[in-house]
Write an enzyme that holds these catalytic residues in place. Structure first.
Site, PDB file in Angstrom:
ATOM      1  N   CYS A 114       0.804  -1.226   0.000  1.00  0.00           N
ATOM      2  CA  CYS A 114       0.000   0.000   0.000  1.00  0.00           C
ATOM      3  C   CYS A 114       0.835   1.273   0.000  1.00  0.00           C
ATOM      4  O   CYS A 114       0.350   2.329  -0.419  1.00  0.00           O
ATOM      5  CB  CYS A 114      -0.931  -0.020   1.209  1.00  0.00           C
ATOM      6  SG  CYS A 114      -1.827  -1.589   1.389  1.00  0.00           S
ATOM      7  N   HIS A 263      -3.722   6.507   0.065  1.00  0.00           N
ATOM      8  CA  HIS A 263      -3.986   5.121  -0.331  1.00  0.00           C
ATOM      9  C   HIS A 263      -5.454   4.818  -0.050  1.00  0.00           C
ATOM     10  O   HIS A 263      -5.982   5.171   1.000  1.00  0.00           O
ATOM     11  CB  HIS A 263      -3.094   4.175   0.468  1.00  0.00           C
ATOM     12  CG  HIS A 263      -3.559   2.755   0.446  1.00  0.00           C
ATOM     13  ND1 HIS A 263      -3.744   2.058  -0.715  1.00  0.00           N
ATOM     14  CD2 HIS A 263      -3.900   1.908   1.462  1.00  0.00           C
ATOM     15  CE1 HIS A 263      -4.163   0.838  -0.432  1.00  0.00           C
ATOM     16  NE2 HIS A 263      -4.272   0.724   0.866  1.00  0.00           N
ATOM     17  N   ASN A 293      -9.923  -1.594  -3.005  1.00  0.00           N
ATOM     18  CA  ASN A 293      -8.567  -1.320  -2.547  1.00  0.00           C
ATOM     19  C   ASN A 293      -7.619  -2.050  -3.502  1.00  0.00           C
ATOM     20  O   ASN A 293      -7.514  -3.276  -3.470  1.00  0.00           O
ATOM     21  CB  ASN A 293      -8.402  -1.819  -1.112  1.00  0.00           C
ATOM     22  CG  ASN A 293      -6.998  -1.622  -0.557  1.00  0.00           C
ATOM     23  OD1 ASN A 293      -6.036  -1.532  -1.305  1.00  0.00           O
ATOM     24  ND2 ASN A 293      -6.874  -1.597   0.757  1.00  0.00           N
TER      25      ASN A 293
END
Length: 340
Positions: A114, A263, A293
């Site tokens: 991430c 993120h 995500n």
């Protein structure tokens, strides 16, 4: 000589899964609770035989076509992924051959999740500003869906697959990327982990058994394990400090940034972070409802989508912050290009 973002392109797999479909298939998974927690209604999922490198090649070809680049215009390939084709050889070397790039290019993989886009920009800047490269192809691609157990509601409705490609180029126009701050806390490694994904734990002839947790999520040691509370706590503990640190290092107040691009972790995490750093929704860019995500790809995709929506003016000053698996985090400042 300075480094600057020149252009971004991205690819999403053709196959999709919806939170509505998951709720229909699993009546014990309440739809609204899933969507409220994750902020995701649709995710793009790689095909059974589709790897991160396949998505990366498609994204790179889109970048080349959209911006009239040739494979020989780049002299370094940085490939950030946690789902490589192989541990040996380096997947970036495969990208060089598949994209028809000259053998004079450098190519390397980065195993980061991430926070990977921030680290990748830092490495690209270092290569350019030390004279080792003139234009870097920064590629992020992950197929986390291949780590997800189909009956693990803690992550099934969250992670999507994608690839994004950023051209980072040398310029005389002045600093356009940086400064940077980084952080690492390996004591939280087990908060996001695939136990049997390397050499530390390996299985023999039979795959490891599926095991339910106390919340009814099912997974094995070959699947991703996420401690949601641990990840939320980590984010709210460390990321606001990273934002403050990059403001101090850049000499800018938070009010001087046109937007913060985080993120795209989950709705719950992002809302808590936005409130803690004190930003209005219009200056905190979130693009995950129809994507999920996408790990290392989430920041460049958010940048590209904000540009498509007309939210990024030429020369906009942006604060980027990545955080997650590792535990790892990083932040930087970028100036949006005039001709992206």
């Amino acid at each position: 000589m300075h480094a600057a973002i020149e252009a971004i392109a991205y690819i999403l797999p053709a196959r999709t899964e919806t939170s509505e479909g998951l709720a229909r298939a699993h009546p014990d998974w309440p739809l609204e609770k899933l969507v409220e927690r994750t902020g995701v209604r649709i995710r793009h999922v790689a095909g059974d035989d589709e790897c991160a490198s396949d998505l990366a090649v498609d994204a790179a070809r889109r970048l080349f076509a959209d911006h009239n680049f040739e494979p020989g215009d780049f002299d370094f390939v940085l490939f950030c992924t946690q789902t490589p084709d192989y541990l040996v050889p380096t997947t970036a070397c495969l990208l060089q051959e598949r994209l028809g790039m000259p053998t004079s290019v450098g190519a390397m993989d980065m195993n980061l999740g991430c926070s990977g886009y921030i680290y990748g920009l830092g490495m690209a800047k270092g290569l350019i500003e030390t004279g080792q490269a003139r234009r870097v192809l920064l590629v992020t691609a992950d197929t986390y869906s291949k780590f997800v157990h189909p009956r693990d509601k803690s992550v099934r409705a969250l992670f999507g697959d994608a690839a994004a490609v950023t051209s980072v180029v040398a310029t005389d126009d002045g600093p356009a990327i940086g400064p940077f701050v980084y952080g690492t806390d390996g004591s939280g490694a087990e908060d996001l982990i695939v136990p049997m994904s390397g050499m530390r734990q390996r299985f023999g002839n039979a795959p490891p058994p599926d095991v339910p947790d106390r919340f009814g999520n099912v997974r094995s040691a070959q699947h991703i394990h996420m401690n949601g509370k641990g990840v939320v706590d980590f984010t709210l503990r460390e990321v606001p400090g990273a934002v403050r640190a990059i403001c101090e290092r850049s000499g800018l107040s938070l009010d001087e940034f046109d937007a913060v691009v985080p993120h795209q972790a989950s709705a719950k995490v992002l809302e808590g972070l936005r409130r803690k750093i004190g930003l209005t929704e219009d200056r905190f860019l979130v693009y995950m409802q129809e994507i999920g995500n996408t790990v290392s790809c989430s920041i460049p995709i958010a940048l590209a989508r904000a540009h498509e929506d007309g939210k990024l003016r030429p020369g906009a000053r942006l604060l980027l912050v990545g955080f997650g698996v590792g535990l790892s985090w990083g932040a930087t400042v970028v100036r949006w290009p005039d001709n992206a």
